[in-house]
Motif scaffolding. Structure first.
Motif, mmCIF file in Angstrom:
data_model
loop_
_atom_site.group_PDB
_atom_site.id
_atom_site.type_symbol
_atom_site.label_atom_id
_atom_site.label_comp_id
_atom_site.label_asym_id
_atom_site.label_seq_id
_atom_site.Cartn_x
_atom_site.Cartn_y
_atom_site.Cartn_z
ATOM 1 N N PHE A 136 -0.723 3.939 -11.178
ATOM 2 C CA PHE A 136 -1.962 4.575 -11.587
ATOM 3 C C PHE A 136 -1.703 6.054 -11.770
ATOM 4 C CE2 PHE A 136 -3.516 0.819 -9.476
ATOM 5 C CZ PHE A 136 -4.542 0.413 -10.309
ATOM 6 N N SER A 137 -2.228 6.560 -12.817
ATOM 7 C CA SER A 137 -2.161 7.991 -13.043
ATOM 8 C C SER A 137 -3.560 8.429 -13.430
ATOM 9 C CB SER A 137 -1.157 8.298 -14.145
ATOM 10 O OG SER A 137 -1.148 9.683 -14.394
ATOM 11 N N GLY A 138 -4.094 9.323 -12.695
ATOM 12 C CA GLY A 138 -5.472 9.688 -12.983
ATOM 13 C C GLY A 138 -5.753 11.124 -12.657
ATOM 14 N N VAL A 189 1.057 4.389 -6.606
ATOM 15 C CA VAL A 189 1.864 3.212 -6.895
ATOM 16 C C VAL A 189 1.422 2.104 -5.951
ATOM 17 C CG1 VAL A 189 4.175 2.240 -7.062
ATOM 18 C CG2 VAL A 189 3.812 4.676 -7.509
ATOM 19 N N LEU A 190 1.031 1.004 -6.513
ATOM 20 C CA LEU A 190 0.645 -0.138 -5.700
ATOM 21 C C LEU A 190 1.685 -1.244 -5.902
ATOM 22 C CD1 LEU A 190 -3.215 -0.443 -6.179
ATOM 23 C CD2 LEU A 190 -1.927 0.843 -4.494
ATOM 24 N N THR A 191 2.128 -1.788 -4.811
ATOM 25 C CA THR A 191 3.047 -2.915 -4.885
ATOM 26 C C THR A 191 2.320 -4.142 -4.387
ATOM 27 O OG1 THR A 191 3.884 -2.465 -2.681
ATOM 28 C CG2 THR A 191 5.047 -1.448 -4.509
ATOM 29 N N PRO A 192 2.677 -5.296 -4.900
ATOM 30 C CA PRO A 192 1.966 -6.509 -4.493
ATOM 31 C C PRO A 192 2.166 -6.798 -3.016
ATOM 32 C CG PRO A 192 3.840 -7.032 -5.895
ATOM 33 C CD PRO A 192 3.709 -5.549 -5.881
ATOM 34 N N GLU A 193 1.135 -7.328 -2.423
ATOM 35 C CA GLU A 193 1.216 -7.710 -1.019
ATOM 36 C C GLU A 193 2.319 -8.755 -0.862
ATOM 37 O OE1 GLU A 193 -1.812 -7.239 2.337
ATOM 38 O OE2 GLU A 193 -2.642 -8.236 0.601
ATOM 39 N N PRO A 194 3.170 -8.573 0.135
ATOM 40 C CA PRO A 194 4.279 -9.517 0.282
ATOM 41 C C PRO A 194 3.772 -10.929 0.512
ATOM 42 C CG PRO A 194 4.588 -7.593 1.673
ATOM 43 C CD PRO A 194 3.195 -7.516 1.125
ATOM 44 N N LEU A 242 7.043 -7.663 7.856
ATOM 45 C CA LEU A 242 7.189 -7.018 9.147
ATOM 46 C C LEU A 242 7.231 -5.499 9.005
ATOM 47 C CD1 LEU A 242 9.765 -9.237 11.057
ATOM 48 C CD2 LEU A 242 7.361 -8.850 11.623
ATOM 49 N N HIS A 243 7.806 -5.041 7.936
ATOM 50 C CA HIS A 243 8.033 -3.608 7.808
ATOM 51 C C HIS A 243 7.007 -2.918 6.930
ATOM 52 C CE1 HIS A 243 11.763 -3.721 9.989
ATOM 53 N NE2 HIS A 243 12.202 -4.710 9.235
ATOM 54 N N ARG A 244 5.975 -3.623 6.561
ATOM 55 C CA ARG A 244 5.070 -3.037 5.580
ATOM 56 C C ARG A 244 4.426 -1.740 6.080
ATOM 57 N NH1 ARG A 244 -0.241 -6.548 4.798
ATOM 58 N NH2 ARG A 244 -0.955 -4.525 4.083
ATOM 59 N N ASP A 245 4.165 -1.692 7.380
ATOM 60 C CA ASP A 245 3.523 -0.485 7.878
ATOM 61 C C ASP A 245 4.460 0.713 7.856
ATOM 62 O OD1 ASP A 245 1.155 -1.724 8.282
ATOM 63 O OD2 ASP A 245 1.568 -2.246 10.363
ATOM 64 N N GLU A 246 5.737 0.448 7.977
ATOM 65 C CA GLU A 246 6.682 1.555 8.025
ATOM 66 C C GLU A 246 6.984 2.110 6.638
ATOM 67 O OE1 GLU A 246 10.101 0.091 10.094
ATOM 68 O OE2 GLU A 246 8.813 -1.001 11.475
ATOM 69 N N LEU A 247 6.716 1.324 5.643
ATOM 70 C CA LEU A 247 7.123 1.732 4.306
ATOM 71 C C LEU A 247 6.202 2.786 3.719
ATOM 72 C CD1 LEU A 247 8.096 -1.726 2.823
ATOM 73 C CD2 LEU A 247 9.627 0.109 3.529
ATOM 74 N N GLY A 248 4.968 2.830 4.178
ATOM 75 C CA GLY A 248 4.047 3.823 3.668
ATOM 76 C C GLY A 248 3.580 3.548 2.258
ATOM 77 N N LEU A 249 3.679 2.343 1.814
ATOM 78 C CA LEU A 249 3.224 1.993 0.475
ATOM 79 C C LEU A 249 1.846 1.361 0.551
ATOM 80 C CD1 LEU A 249 6.465 0.372 -0.948
ATOM 81 C CD2 LEU A 249 5.519 2.576 -1.584
ATOM 82 N N SER A 250 1.157 1.434 -0.530
ATOM 83 C CA SER A 250 -0.128 0.764 -0.619
ATOM 84 C C SER A 250 0.058 -0.584 -1.309
ATOM 85 C CB SER A 250 -1.117 1.613 -1.406
ATOM 86 O OG SER A 250 -1.333 2.847 -0.755
ATOM 87 N N TYR A 251 -0.510 -1.585 -0.712
ATOM 88 C CA TYR A 251 -0.380 -2.925 -1.273
ATOM 89 C C TYR A 251 -1.678 -3.359 -1.928
ATOM 90 C CZ TYR A 251 3.888 -3.428 1.433
ATOM 91 O OH TYR A 251 5.132 -3.271 1.933
ATOM 92 N N TYR A 252 -1.553 -4.222 -2.856
ATOM 93 C CA TYR A 252 -2.741 -4.860 -3.369
ATOM 94 C C TYR A 252 -2.572 -6.361 -3.235
ATOM 95 C CZ TYR A 252 -0.157 -5.957 -7.679
ATOM 96 O OH TYR A 252 0.747 -6.436 -8.580
ATOM 97 N N SER A 253 -3.661 -7.023 -3.017
ATOM 98 C CA SER A 253 -3.637 -8.465 -3.093
ATOM 99 C C SER A 253 -4.046 -8.839 -4.507
ATOM 100 C CB SER A 253 -4.597 -9.075 -2.062
ATOM 101 O OG SER A 253 -5.909 -8.644 -2.324
ATOM 102 N N SER A 254 -3.594 -9.969 -4.967
ATOM 103 C CA SER A 254 -3.692 -10.272 -6.388
ATOM 104 C C SER A 254 -5.144 -10.413 -6.851
ATOM 105 C CB SER A 254 -2.932 -11.553 -6.703
ATOM 106 O OG SER A 254 -3.363 -12.584 -5.842
ATOM 107 N N GLU A 304 -8.087 -8.738 -6.083
ATOM 108 C CA GLU A 304 -8.796 -7.541 -6.500
ATOM 109 C C GLU A 304 -8.143 -6.315 -5.885
ATOM 110 O OE1 GLU A 304 -12.475 -7.007 -3.516
ATOM 111 O OE2 GLU A 304 -12.597 -8.749 -4.830
ATOM 112 N N ILE A 305 -8.304 -5.238 -6.569
ATOM 113 C CA ILE A 305 -7.758 -3.975 -6.102
ATOM 114 C C ILE A 305 -8.919 -3.045 -5.827
ATOM 115 C CG2 ILE A 305 -6.250 -2.045 -6.645
ATOM 116 C CD1 ILE A 305 -4.829 -3.853 -8.635
ATOM 117 N N ASP A 306 -9.019 -2.610 -4.598
ATOM 118 C CA ASP A 306 -10.087 -1.673 -4.252
ATOM 119 C C ASP A 306 -9.513 -0.269 -4.290
ATOM 120 O OD1 ASP A 306 -12.339 -0.446 -3.472
ATOM 121 O OD2 ASP A 306 -12.325 -1.191 -1.413
ATOM 122 N N LEU A 307 -9.800 0.411 -5.356
ATOM 123 C CA LEU A 307 -9.231 1.750 -5.528
ATOM 124 C C LEU A 307 -10.040 2.831 -4.829
ATOM 125 C CD1 LEU A 307 -8.118 1.772 -9.247
ATOM 126 C CD2 LEU A 307 -6.667 1.858 -7.239
#
Ligand SMILES: [Zn+2]
Ligand SMILES: [Zn+2]
Length: 135
Positions: free
Chosen positions: A14-16, A44-49, A59-71, A73-76
């Protein structure tokens, strides 16, 4: 507010930018003041594992600092709200050289110097007071 997005594989970029007028309270003189923000941001949103096969990633999702989306809907909204909060000035002043309030009478020294400032600052006034006291 403008928002562009594009996909690159599973990731969504996303660029806004947002711009708008905000009202703040000055930390010195307590007056309301208006300011505007014009801020760009990138997300940058990466798909939920998936549960299957990517146990380690989950297991490591919290450490990565990335935002996930579930397929589904995306709540921006919370993500954008975070960007807005980051862009807000940490210390809000109506202007850099705000004079604030008089410590004695509480007058807003931006609009006009109050009479106690005059009395303290003008040596002739101090003399006048001394004469009055002595009489
Ligand atoms: Zn102020
Ligand atoms: Zn005053």
């Amino acid at each position: 507010m403008h928002l562009l997005y594009y996909r690159s594989g599973p990731e969504i970029f996303f660029s806004g930018n947002f711009s708008g007028a905000f009202t703040g309270h000055c930390g010195r003189c307590l007056e309301e003041f208006n300011f505007s923000l014009d801020q760009t941001f990138d997300l940058v949103l990466t798909p939920e594992p998936k549960r299957s096969g990517h146990r380690a990633a989950e297991l490591h999702r919290d450490e990565l600092g990335l935002s996930y989306y579930s397929s589904e809907e995306i709540d921006l909204a919370p993500l954008i709200a975070e960007q807005v909060i980051l862009a807000l000035p940490t210390r809000s002043l109506c202007s850099e050289d705000c004079r604030g309030l008089c410590g004695k009478c509480g007058a807003n020294l931006n609009s006009e110097p109050c009479s106690c400032a005059n009395a303290d600052g003008d040596p002739r006034m101090a003399l006048f007071r001394t004469l009055k006291v002595g009489r």
